[in-house]
Structure formats: C-alpha cells, structure tokens
Scaffold this motif. Structure first.
Motif, PDB file in Angstrom:
ATOM      1  N   SER A 174       0.805  -1.220   0.000  1.00 27.71           N
ATOM      2  CA  SER A 174       0.000   0.000   0.000  1.00 27.71           C
ATOM      3  C   SER A 174       0.843   1.276   0.000  1.00 27.71           C
ATOM      4  O   SER A 174       0.297   2.371  -0.055  1.00 27.71           O
ATOM      5  N   GLY A 175       2.178   1.123   0.083  1.00 30.16           N
ATOM      6  CA  GLY A 175       3.057   2.290   0.106  1.00 30.16           C
ATOM      7  C   GLY A 175       2.967   3.076   1.404  1.00 30.16           C
ATOM      8  O   GLY A 175       3.303   4.255   1.449  1.00 30.16           O
ATOM      9  N   ALA A 176       2.514   2.435   2.458  1.00 28.02           N
ATOM     10  CA  ALA A 176       2.317   3.108   3.745  1.00 28.02           C
ATOM     11  C   ALA A 176       3.613   3.176   4.549  1.00 28.02           C
ATOM     12  O   ALA A 176       4.615   2.544   4.204  1.00 28.02           O
ATOM     13  N   THR A 177       3.552   3.923   5.629  1.00 24.37           N
ATOM     14  CA  THR A 177       4.643   4.011   6.589  1.00 24.37           C
ATOM     15  C   THR A 177       4.105   3.570   7.933  1.00 24.37           C
ATOM     16  O   THR A 177       2.992   3.919   8.308  1.00 24.37           O
ATOM     17  N   ILE A 178       4.913   2.787   8.649  1.00 20.43           N
ATOM     18  CA  ILE A 178       4.506   2.284   9.962  1.00 20.43           C
ATOM     19  C   ILE A 178       5.702   2.276  10.897  1.00 20.43           C
ATOM     20  O   ILE A 178       6.849   2.171  10.457  1.00 20.43           O
ATOM     21  N   ILE A 179       5.406   2.381  12.171  1.00 14.60           N
ATOM     22  CA  ILE A 179       6.426   2.276  13.214  1.00 14.60           C
ATOM     23  C   ILE A 179       6.295   0.897  13.843  1.00 14.60           C
ATOM     24  O   ILE A 179       5.187   0.468  14.174  1.00 14.60           O
ATOM     25  N   LEU A 180       7.422   0.220  13.994  1.00 16.31           N
ATOM     26  CA  LEU A 180       7.450  -1.091  14.650  1.00 16.31           C
ATOM     27  C   LEU A 180       8.199  -1.006  15.957  1.00 16.31           C
ATOM     28  O   LEU A 180       9.270  -0.412  16.026  1.00 16.31           O
ATOM     29  N   ASP A 181       7.644  -1.643  16.965  1.00 22.62           N
ATOM     30  CA  ASP A 181       8.298  -1.810  18.262  1.00 22.62           C
ATOM     31  C   ASP A 181       8.501  -3.314  18.429  1.00 22.62           C
ATOM     32  O   ASP A 181       7.639  -4.004  18.951  1.00 22.62           O
ATOM     33  N   PHE A 182       9.614  -3.802  17.904  1.00 24.01           N
ATOM     34  CA  PHE A 182       9.952  -5.228  17.957  1.00 24.01           C
ATOM     35  C   PHE A 182      11.380  -5.329  18.466  1.00 24.01           C
ATOM     36  O   PHE A 182      12.263  -4.670  17.933  1.00 24.01           O
ATOM     37  N   GLY A 183      11.616  -6.143  19.479  1.00 22.82           N
ATOM     38  CA  GLY A 183      12.950  -6.279  20.060  1.00 22.82           C
ATOM     39  C   GLY A 183      14.038  -6.512  19.024  1.00 22.82           C
ATOM     40  O   GLY A 183      15.016  -5.788  18.959  1.00 22.82           O
ATOM     41  N   LEU A 184      13.872  -7.511  18.195  1.00 27.72           N
ATOM     42  CA  LEU A 184      14.830  -7.849  17.138  1.00 27.72           C
ATOM     43  C   LEU A 184      16.271  -7.593  17.560  1.00 27.72           C
ATOM     44  O   LEU A 184      16.992  -6.816  16.944  1.00 27.72           O
ATOM     45  N   ASN A 185      16.692  -8.265  18.607  1.00 26.56           N
ATOM     46  CA  ASN A 185      18.046  -8.080  19.129  1.00 26.56           C
ATOM     47  C   ASN A 185      19.097  -8.843  18.341  1.00 26.56           C
ATOM     48  O   ASN A 185      20.255  -8.466  18.330  1.00 26.56           O
ATOM     49  N   ASN A 186      18.710  -9.902  17.690  1.00 19.18           N
ATOM     50  CA  ASN A 186      19.649 -10.678  16.888  1.00 19.18           C
ATOM     51  C   ASN A 186      19.902  -9.933  15.585  1.00 19.18           C
ATOM     52  O   ASN A 186      18.993  -9.753  14.772  1.00 19.18           O
ATOM     53  N   THR A 187      21.133  -9.484  15.385  1.00 19.53           N
ATOM     54  CA  THR A 187      21.439  -8.667  14.211  1.00 19.53           C
ATOM     55  C   THR A 187      21.222  -9.412  12.903  1.00 19.53           C
ATOM     56  O   THR A 187      20.856  -8.797  11.906  1.00 19.53           O
ATOM     57  N   ASP A 188      21.407 -10.719  12.903  1.00 20.92           N
ATOM     58  CA  ASP A 188      21.136 -11.474  11.672  1.00 20.92           C
ATOM     59  C   ASP A 188      19.652 -11.403  11.315  1.00 20.92           C
ATOM     60  O   ASP A 188      19.289 -11.291  10.149  1.00 20.92           O
ATOM     61  N   GLY A 189      18.796 -11.436  12.335  1.00 16.74           N
ATOM     62  CA  GLY A 189      17.358 -11.313  12.111  1.00 16.74           C
ATOM     63  C   GLY A 189      16.986  -9.955  11.537  1.00 16.74           C
ATOM     64  O   GLY A 189      16.123  -9.847  10.664  1.00 16.74           O
ATOM     65  N   VAL A 190      17.646  -8.914  12.012  1.00 18.59           N
ATOM     66  CA  VAL A 190      17.380  -7.566  11.498  1.00 18.59           C
ATOM     67  C   VAL A 190      17.860  -7.455  10.050  1.00 18.59           C
ATOM     68  O   VAL A 190      17.184  -6.867   9.209  1.00 18.59           O
ATOM     69  N   ARG A 191      19.013  -8.022   9.782  1.00 20.65           N
ATOM     70  CA  ARG A 191      19.526  -7.992   8.397  1.00 20.65           C
ATOM     71  C   ARG A 191      18.582  -8.732   7.453  1.00 20.65           C
ATOM     72  O   ARG A 191      18.339  -8.300   6.328  1.00 20.65           O
ATOM     73  N   ARG A 192      18.057  -9.871   7.902  1.00 19.17           N
ATOM     74  CA  ARG A 192      17.094 -10.613   7.072  1.00 19.17           C
ATOM     75  C   ARG A 192      15.836  -9.777   6.822  1.00 19.17           C
ATOM     76  O   ARG A 192      15.325  -9.729   5.703  1.00 19.17           O
ATOM     77  N   LEU A 193      15.355  -9.113   7.872  1.00 19.58           N
ATOM     78  CA  LEU A 193      14.172  -8.262   7.712  1.00 19.58           C
ATOM     79  C   LEU A 193      14.461  -7.125   6.747  1.00 19.58           C
ATOM     80  O   LEU A 193      13.646  -6.825   5.873  1.00 19.58           O
ATOM     81  N   LYS A 194      15.611  -6.490   6.881  1.00 17.31           N
ATOM     82  CA  LYS A 194      15.968  -5.379   5.994  1.00 17.31           C
ATOM     83  C   LYS A 194      16.005  -5.838   4.536  1.00 17.31           C
ATOM     84  O   LYS A 194      15.433  -5.187   3.663  1.00 17.31           O
ATOM     85  N   THR A 195      16.638  -6.968   4.294  1.00 17.62           N
ATOM     86  CA  THR A 195      16.702  -7.512   2.936  1.00 17.62           C
ATOM     87  C   THR A 195      15.305  -7.813   2.420  1.00 17.62           C
ATOM     88  O   THR A 195      14.957  -7.472   1.286  1.00 17.62           O
ATOM     89  N   TRP A 196      14.503  -8.451   3.246  1.00  9.40           N
ATOM     90  CA  TRP A 196      13.133  -8.814   2.876  1.00  9.40           C
ATOM     91  C   TRP A 196      12.333  -7.567   2.504  1.00  9.40           C
ATOM     92  O   TRP A 196      11.643  -7.543   1.474  1.00  9.40           O
ATOM     93  N   VAL A 197      12.404  -6.513   3.333  1.00 11.83           N
ATOM     94  CA  VAL A 197      11.674  -5.272   3.076  1.00 11.83           C
ATOM     95  C   VAL A 197      12.158  -4.629   1.779  1.00 11.83           C
ATOM     96  O   VAL A 197      11.358  -4.231   0.930  1.00 11.83           O
TER      97      VAL A 197
END
Length: 186
Positions: free
Chosen positions: A80-103
């Motif tokens: 939808s081209g929207a913007t959202i704020i997420l409050d997710f711990g995501l402390n594992n940096t590999d998990g954040v990198r995967r999310l960034k790539t996915w997004v």
C-alpha cells in the motif's frame, strides 16, 4: 513548509521505522511518542504476543506467531506504500539484516533505531517496575537475568542505524529520530 508526517507518508516507497533493543530500553515509549508526533500507526510485538498468550502456552510458538504476523502485515504495508512504526525487540542482528533484505526486496525501506540504556540503575528500575504487574511478554524483570538471557545472542549495531540512549530527555530523542528519518528521505 509541509509537516514531516506528510513528507514521510507522502513518499511512494513504504517506510518501516523499527525501534529495536533489549527489554526495558525504551522502545515502546519512543515508538509511541514518535507515533503521536508523526500521526503514524505503531505495531508493538508485545500486543501480538500478549494477545495469543491465553491460547498458546509455549513462548517459542508465541514468538513464531508474532513474526509470521509481522511479515504478512508488512507485506500489506509495503503493497500500500504506507509508513509504519514497529516496536519489535529484534536483538539478533542477523534477524534484522534478514528483515531489511526482505523489506528492500519488496520495494520498501527499513529505518532502524537501536535503543539502549547506559545507566544500569535506570534500566534496572524500569525492569523492576514491570515486575509489579508483568504482561505475558515481560518474562524477565531483573537486569542480571536479562544480561544472562542475552549473553550468547549476536547483538551488534548495524551500519546506518541510529543508536538512542534512553537516559536522555525523550523530546530530544524524538527530535533526533525525526531528523534522522528526514535525512533518510533525502
């Protein structure tokens, strides 16, 4: 001058603004304050986790549901081209990198903020406050237990991520976040 919320939301590319960090470091407080200022919705992992807690007794399964929901929801946000704020711990940096790539593969942008608390007495007080009436996802309410829990987790700062020390005044932190987001838009 156009308000920042219009400038952020007016972009074609979907923006996912992520506040991450360990328990008690101020993610929820900052995400809620930014949401108020920018008039953006915020999705808290704890809201999902706590909602399923009465039905699913296992912690790992609750987390799995949270992340399954997160990715499905983010697909809708990006579509939808929207913007959202997420409050997710995501402390594992590999998990954040995967999310960034996915997004990014789906045409969105992930902007990350790592929340920390440099004053351990303040951090400890925040956790103790939770112990009075903890929610289902507030499993650890003691700083030494929290440190033990995270000791083997790969938790490093990511390139391009803004580090927020939540011992600072909240208005100053939100000003810093807002400026960082605008800088990412340029």
């Amino acid at each position: 001058m156009m308000p920042i919320s219009s400038r952020i939301k007016g972009e074609v590319m979907s923006k996912i603004i992520l506040f991450r960090g360990k328990s008690g470091t101020g993610k929820s407080t900052l995400s809620n304050e930014l949401a108020k200022r920018l008039k953006l919705p915020v999705l808290h992992k704890d809201d999902i986790y706590d909602s399923v807690a009465g039905f699913i007794p296992e912690h790992d399964l609750r987390n799995k549901i949270c992340f399954e929901f997160l990715y499905r929801f983010l697909q809708t946000v990006i579509d939808s081209g929207a913007t959202i704020i997420l409050d997710f711990g995501l402390n594992n940096t590999d998990g954040v990198r995967r999310l960034k790539t996915w997004v990014e593969e789906r045409g969105g942008e992930l902007i990350t903020f790592q929340c920390t608390c440099s004053d351990e007495s303040i951090w400890s007080e925040r956790l103790v406050e939770r112990s009075i009436n903890p929610l289902p996802n507030q499993l650890i309410t003691n700083l030494s237990e929290l440190k033990e829990y995270y000791k083997n987790l790969k938790t490093e700062y990511l390139e391009g991520e803004l580090i927020l020390d939540t011992v600072k005044e909240i208005v100053s932190l939100i000003d810093q976040v807002e400026a960082f987001i605008l800088e990412q838009n340029n």
